[in-house]
Design a protein around this motif. Structure first.
Motif, mmCIF file in Angstrom:
data_model
loop_
_atom_site.group_PDB
_atom_site.id
_atom_site.type_symbol
_atom_site.label_atom_id
_atom_site.label_comp_id
_atom_site.label_asym_id
_atom_site.label_seq_id
_atom_site.Cartn_x
_atom_site.Cartn_y
_atom_site.Cartn_z
ATOM 1 N N TRP A 157 32.080 -14.619 -37.185
ATOM 2 C CA TRP A 157 33.396 -14.070 -37.599
ATOM 3 C C TRP A 157 33.164 -12.456 -37.408
ATOM 4 N N GLN A 158 32.054 -11.927 -37.914
ATOM 5 C CA GLN A 158 31.697 -10.658 -37.656
ATOM 6 C C GLN A 158 31.704 -9.859 -36.309
ATOM 7 N N VAL A 159 30.974 -10.717 -35.479
ATOM 8 C CA VAL A 159 30.984 -10.376 -33.949
ATOM 9 C C VAL A 159 32.011 -10.833 -33.182
ATOM 10 N N PHE A 160 32.626 -11.957 -33.452
ATOM 11 C CA PHE A 160 33.603 -12.405 -32.838
ATOM 12 C C PHE A 160 33.256 -12.369 -31.039
ATOM 13 N N PRO A 161 32.153 -13.158 -30.674
ATOM 14 C CA PRO A 161 31.934 -12.953 -29.259
ATOM 15 C C PRO A 161 32.591 -13.745 -28.245
ATOM 16 N N PHE A 162 34.049 -13.854 -28.448
ATOM 17 C CA PHE A 162 34.800 -14.838 -27.667
ATOM 18 C C PHE A 162 35.817 -13.871 -26.862
ATOM 19 N N ASP A 163 36.166 -14.346 -25.544
ATOM 20 C CA ASP A 163 37.293 -13.553 -24.983
ATOM 21 C C ASP A 163 38.205 -14.608 -24.430
ATOM 22 N N PHE A 164 39.282 -14.997 -24.804
ATOM 23 C CA PHE A 164 40.224 -15.861 -24.187
ATOM 24 C C PHE A 164 41.489 -15.091 -23.541
ATOM 25 N N ALA A 165 41.206 -13.822 -22.811
ATOM 26 C CA ALA A 165 42.516 -13.209 -22.329
ATOM 27 C C ALA A 165 42.917 -13.771 -21.214
ATOM 28 N N PRO B 247 29.202 -10.584 -23.589
ATOM 29 C CA PRO B 247 27.762 -10.382 -23.811
ATOM 30 C C PRO B 247 27.330 -9.894 -25.001
ATOM 31 N N ALA B 248 28.285 -9.995 -25.992
ATOM 32 C CA ALA B 248 28.029 -9.925 -27.518
ATOM 33 C C ALA B 248 27.398 -11.020 -27.868
ATOM 34 N N PHE B 249 27.319 -12.200 -27.331
ATOM 35 C CA PHE B 249 26.790 -13.393 -27.978
ATOM 36 C C PHE B 249 25.273 -13.280 -28.502
ATOM 37 N N PRO B 250 24.594 -12.636 -27.742
ATOM 38 C CA PRO B 250 23.036 -12.737 -28.311
ATOM 39 C C PRO B 250 22.974 -11.915 -29.517
ATOM 40 N N ALA B 251 23.994 -11.328 -30.076
ATOM 41 C CA ALA B 251 24.043 -10.958 -31.366
ATOM 42 C C ALA B 251 24.042 -11.954 -32.473
ATOM 43 N N VAL B 252 24.720 -12.981 -32.217
ATOM 44 C CA VAL B 252 24.883 -14.396 -32.905
ATOM 45 C C VAL B 252 23.893 -15.548 -32.600
ATOM 46 N N LEU B 253 23.191 -15.236 -31.580
ATOM 47 C CA LEU B 253 22.342 -16.374 -31.036
ATOM 48 C C LEU B 253 21.250 -16.945 -32.074
ATOM 49 N N GLY B 254 20.504 -15.741 -32.575
ATOM 50 C CA GLY B 254 19.520 -16.261 -33.321
ATOM 51 C C GLY B 254 19.818 -16.914 -34.447
ATOM 52 N N LEU B 255 21.219 -16.562 -35.150
ATOM 53 C CA LEU B 255 21.558 -17.320 -36.216
ATOM 54 C C LEU B 255 22.125 -18.759 -35.887
ATOM 55 N N VAL B 256 22.620 -18.991 -34.748
ATOM 56 C CA VAL B 256 23.262 -20.277 -34.248
ATOM 57 C C VAL B 256 22.003 -21.082 -33.969
ATOM 58 N N ASP B 257 20.919 -20.563 -33.472
ATOM 59 C CA ASP B 257 19.616 -21.265 -33.243
ATOM 60 C C ASP B 257 19.010 -21.883 -34.486
ATOM 61 N N LEU B 258 19.201 -20.795 -35.508
ATOM 62 C CA LEU B 258 18.576 -21.043 -36.777
ATOM 63 C C LEU B 258 19.173 -22.471 -37.412
ATOM 64 N N ALA B 259 20.489 -22.290 -37.213
ATOM 65 C CA ALA B 259 21.282 -23.461 -37.802
ATOM 66 C C ALA B 259 21.033 -24.809 -36.792
ATOM 67 N N LEU B 260 20.967 -24.673 -35.725
ATOM 68 C CA LEU B 260 20.432 -25.911 -34.987
ATOM 69 C C LEU B 260 19.222 -26.300 -35.236
ATOM 70 N N VAL B 261 18.146 -25.668 -35.217
ATOM 71 C CA VAL B 261 16.778 -25.872 -35.693
ATOM 72 C C VAL B 261 16.480 -26.366 -36.956
ATOM 73 N N ALA B 262 17.364 -25.753 -37.878
ATOM 74 C CA ALA B 262 17.416 -26.471 -39.444
ATOM 75 C C ALA B 262 18.022 -27.765 -39.210
ATOM 76 N N GLY B 263 18.947 -28.022 -38.821
ATOM 77 C CA GLY B 263 19.500 -29.501 -38.718
ATOM 78 C C GLY B 263 18.287 -30.332 -37.799
ATOM 79 N N LEU B 264 17.857 -29.777 -36.843
ATOM 80 C CA LEU B 264 16.754 -30.635 -36.275
ATOM 81 C C LEU B 264 15.385 -30.845 -36.887
ATOM 82 N N VAL B 265 15.158 -30.077 -37.755
ATOM 83 C CA VAL B 265 13.869 -30.190 -38.467
ATOM 84 C C VAL B 265 13.962 -31.066 -39.858
#
Length: 147
Positions: free
Chosen positions: A98-106, A47-65
């Protein structure tokens, strides 16, 4: 005696095909992450992924544009400028991941968390190396530009 070898750019058709592939992939990823099926269907994202979603979207939109711009016009200086923009956006997203690390591989017996950290470090290193290279290319292309 010093000789200068200047690499030839790929053909316009080849370059445009590459730009188009990038635009399509970035568009698909934006839809997959934000609309359907959405990031929350992936069991290893927390559930921490939304904390990185904005920057992930920014990177994808930058590549698209930037890809769309390059489909229309792609002088060397603009491609280098677009590289600086997309590398900065990607670097920001990687740092936040890296800061948020919104992954769980338990649930896995394999150490996927370590693997994910290694992939992030490789991406960060590539971005840190690539950024000055893109800036250098931009400056050189700007100096060669006909006035």
């Amino acid at each position: 005696m010093t000789t200068s070898v200047r690499k030839r750019r790929p053909s316009v058709r080849t370059r445009r095909a590459g730009y188009l592939v990038g635009v399509v992939l970035n568009g698909i990823l934006l839809v997959l992450v934000n609309a359907w099926p959405g990031w929350d269907v992936l069991p290893f994202l927390t559930p921490a992924f939304p904390a990185v979603l904005g920057l992930v979207d920014l990177a994808l939109v930058a590549g698209l544009v930037t890809g769309l711009v390059q489909l229309w016009q792609d002088p060397e200086w603009l491609v280098a400028l677009d590289g600086v923009v997309t590398t900065c956006a990607g670097l920001a997203a990687l740092v936040r991941l890296w800061q948020v690390f919104p992954f769980d591989f338990a649930v896995s017996s394999f150490d996927w968390a370590l693997t994910a950290r290694i992939v992030l470090v490789v991406g960060l290193a590539g971005s840190v190396i690539g950024l000055p290279a893109q800036v250098t290319t931009l400056v050189r292309a700007g100096l060669r530009r006909p006035r």
